[in-house]
Design a protein around this motif. Structure first.
Motif, PDB file in Angstrom:
ATOM      1  N   ASP A  14       0.816  -1.219   0.000  1.00 46.60           N
ATOM      2  CA  ASP A  14       0.000   0.000   0.000  1.00 46.60           C
ATOM      3  C   ASP A  14       0.851   1.272   0.000  1.00 46.60           C
ATOM      4  O   ASP A  14       0.631   2.172   0.809  1.00 46.60           O
ATOM      5  CB  ASP A  14      -0.916  -0.031   1.240  1.00 46.60           C
ATOM      6  N   SER A  15       1.805   1.351  -0.919  1.00 46.61           N
ATOM      7  CA  SER A  15       2.658   2.539  -1.007  1.00 46.61           C
ATOM      8  C   SER A  15       2.063   3.540  -1.984  1.00 46.61           C
ATOM      9  O   SER A  15       1.869   3.242  -3.156  1.00 46.61           O
ATOM     10  CB  SER A  15       4.064   2.163  -1.452  1.00 46.61           C
ATOM     11  N   TRP A  16       1.819   4.750  -1.493  1.00 43.14           N
ATOM     12  CA  TRP A  16       1.163   5.788  -2.288  1.00 43.14           C
ATOM     13  C   TRP A  16       2.202   6.694  -2.936  1.00 43.14           C
ATOM     14  O   TRP A  16       3.029   7.292  -2.257  1.00 43.14           O
ATOM     15  CB  TRP A  16       0.235   6.606  -1.389  1.00 43.14           C
ATOM     16  N   MET A  17       2.120   6.766  -4.238  1.00 41.55           N
ATOM     17  CA  MET A  17       3.010   7.647  -4.992  1.00 41.55           C
ATOM     18  C   MET A  17       2.171   8.738  -5.673  1.00 41.55           C
ATOM     19  O   MET A  17       1.139   8.429  -6.252  1.00 41.55           O
ATOM     20  CB  MET A  17       3.776   6.855  -6.050  1.00 41.55           C
ATOM     21  N   PRO A  18       2.543  10.004  -5.569  1.00 43.84           N
ATOM     22  CA  PRO A  18       3.878  10.504  -5.181  1.00 43.84           C
ATOM     23  C   PRO A  18       4.106  10.740  -3.692  1.00 43.84           C
ATOM     24  O   PRO A  18       5.184  11.191  -3.315  1.00 43.84           O
ATOM     25  CB  PRO A  18       3.960  11.825  -5.938  1.00 43.84           C
ATOM     26  N   ALA A  19       3.125  10.464  -2.824  1.00 45.12           N
ATOM     27  CA  ALA A  19       3.274  10.798  -1.405  1.00 45.12           C
ATOM     28  C   ALA A  19       4.501  10.148  -0.774  1.00 45.12           C
ATOM     29  O   ALA A  19       5.149  10.734   0.093  1.00 45.12           O
ATOM     30  CB  ALA A  19       2.014  10.391  -0.633  1.00 45.12           C
ATOM     31  N   HIS A  20       4.846   8.935  -1.207  1.00 45.40           N
ATOM     32  CA  HIS A  20       5.971   8.213  -0.600  1.00 45.40           C
ATOM     33  C   HIS A  20       7.251   8.291  -1.428  1.00 45.40           C
ATOM     34  O   HIS A  20       8.192   7.538  -1.172  1.00 45.40           O
ATOM     35  CB  HIS A  20       5.590   6.740  -0.401  1.00 45.40           C
ATOM     36  N   GLU A  21       7.289   9.189  -2.390  1.00 45.11           N
ATOM     37  CA  GLU A  21       8.458   9.245  -3.277  1.00 45.11           C
ATOM     38  C   GLU A  21       9.744   9.572  -2.526  1.00 45.11           C
ATOM     39  O   GLU A  21      10.812   9.040  -2.843  1.00 45.11           O
ATOM     40  CB  GLU A  21       8.221  10.256  -4.398  1.00 45.11           C
ATOM     41  N   ASN A  22       9.665  10.451  -1.528  1.00 41.56           N
ATOM     42  CA  ASN A  22      10.880  10.821  -0.789  1.00 41.56           C
ATOM     43  C   ASN A  22      11.444   9.635  -0.019  1.00 41.56           C
ATOM     44  O   ASN A  22      12.659   9.394  -0.028  1.00 41.56           O
ATOM     45  CB  ASN A  22      10.593  11.980   0.166  1.00 41.56           C
ATOM     46  N   GLN A  23      10.551   8.886   0.656  1.00 44.68           N
ATOM     47  CA  GLN A  23      11.026   7.705   1.386  1.00 44.68           C
ATOM     48  C   GLN A  23      11.592   6.662   0.430  1.00 44.68           C
ATOM     49  O   GLN A  23      12.621   6.040   0.703  1.00 44.68           O
ATOM     50  CB  GLN A  23       9.890   7.071   2.196  1.00 44.68           C
ATOM     51  N   PHE A  24      10.924   6.494  -0.712  1.00 43.93           N
ATOM     52  CA  PHE A  24      11.402   5.503  -1.672  1.00 43.93           C
ATOM     53  C   PHE A  24      12.780   5.901  -2.208  1.00 43.93           C
ATOM     54  O   PHE A  24      13.673   5.056  -2.336  1.00 43.93           O
ATOM     55  CB  PHE A  24      10.409   5.338  -2.816  1.00 43.93           C
TER      56      PHE A  24
END
Length: 291
Positions: free
Chosen positions: A92-102
């Motif tokens: 459940d990884s939301w992009m672009p919200a999690h782009e920095n962590q990724f």
């Protein structure tokens, strides 16, 4: 008497050997197979949208003969766990919200598949609040909302994005963080009294089935429709090639996830709901399995 005792001891040894043989045969079934194949560990964030895909994938992977474990974690812990190999998969990884962590952990984490696309998220208000269609429209009307925005837990990407949005838009609003359930409960209380309220919303979520609300346009560009991805530690392909191949083929309609969330919130068992989806979508499951 001595002969009798020796005979009794010999009989006892035969009985014990037979029991040991029986136990070994029993453990050589599915449990030994699962031990040989190993354990796949899923990260489960405290969001309702994480549960249905995780449970569906869990059942399918267990049917392959693997053991499956679920670890409760916030977003930050999820990315750290995936990068270290303590966690194998996050559905459940939301992009672009999690782009920095990724981007921070991209050397050790792989974006395996898109689960579903075009999921709306952002600031939500009741439809009875008139004259507010964009974030900019909130300027000068903050006191109508008690100068508060209700959000989810600390550590979530959306929480930091809301803080940045409040600052850039120069809004006189305090971000009140809580659990997903706590945020929804607060919003429900305000809506029951027909009060204006701002909170964070996203699809898939039953809030859009149960409340008369709408996502306002983010004219600052922080919140745009998201694609939801499956992430894995980059050693999963070597560790469990058939699981990796299955997850590469993974996809599920947003509407189906939302429907499963409704059933779970209405009290149906999570695994039963997931099994129902599998039974009703066997062709799609076979396709994901490469059958």
């Amino acid at each position: 008497m001595r002969k009798f005792i020796l005979a009794l001891m010999a009989l006892s040894l035969v009985v014990l050997a037979a029991c040991g043989s029986s136990d070994e045969e029993g453990s050589s079934d599915g449990s030994e197979n699962a031990e040989e194949k190993g354990t796949i560990t899923f990260a489960v964030t405290p969001w309702t949208s994480t549960v249905p895909p995780t449970k569906v994938a869990r059942i399918i992977i267990e049917d392959m003969g693997y053991e499956v474990e679920e670890t409760q974690a916030d977003v930050s812990s999820t990315f750290v766990g995936l990068s270290r190999g303590d966690l194998d998969v996050f559905m459940d990884s939301w992009m672009p919200a999690h782009e920095n962590q990724f981007a921070e952990y991209e050397d050790s984490i792989e974006n395996v598949a898109t689960s579903y696309a075009d999921a709306d998220s952002g600031l939500v208000i009741p439809t009875y609040v008139e004259g507010i269609e964009t974030v900019s429209d909130l300027k000068g009307r903050e006191d109508e909302f008690g100068n508060k925005i209700y959000g989810i837990e600390e550590g979530a990407s959306a929480t930091e994005m809301m803080r940045e949005l409040i600052e850039e838009a120069d809004l006189d609003l305090e971000l009140v963080t809580s659990s997903e359930g706590g945020m929804i409960a607060q919003a429900q209380r305000e809506i029951n009294q027909d009060n204006p309220v701002i909170f964070y919303g996203w699809r898939p979520h039953t809030m859009f089935n149960k409340l008369d609300i709408e996502v306002i346009e983010d004219d600052y560009g922080y919140f745009t429709p998201s694609d939801v991805h499956v992430l894995a530690n980059n050693e999963l392909e070597d560790k469990a090639p058939e699981v990796y191949e299955f997850l590469q083929n993974w996809s599920i309609p947003l509407e189906d996830v939302e429907e499963m969330i409704v059933k779970i919130e209405d009290g149906q068992d999570e695994l039963e709901v997931a099994q129902e989806w599998i039974d009703e979508n066997q062709d799609k499951v076979d396709e994901m399995l490469g059958n």
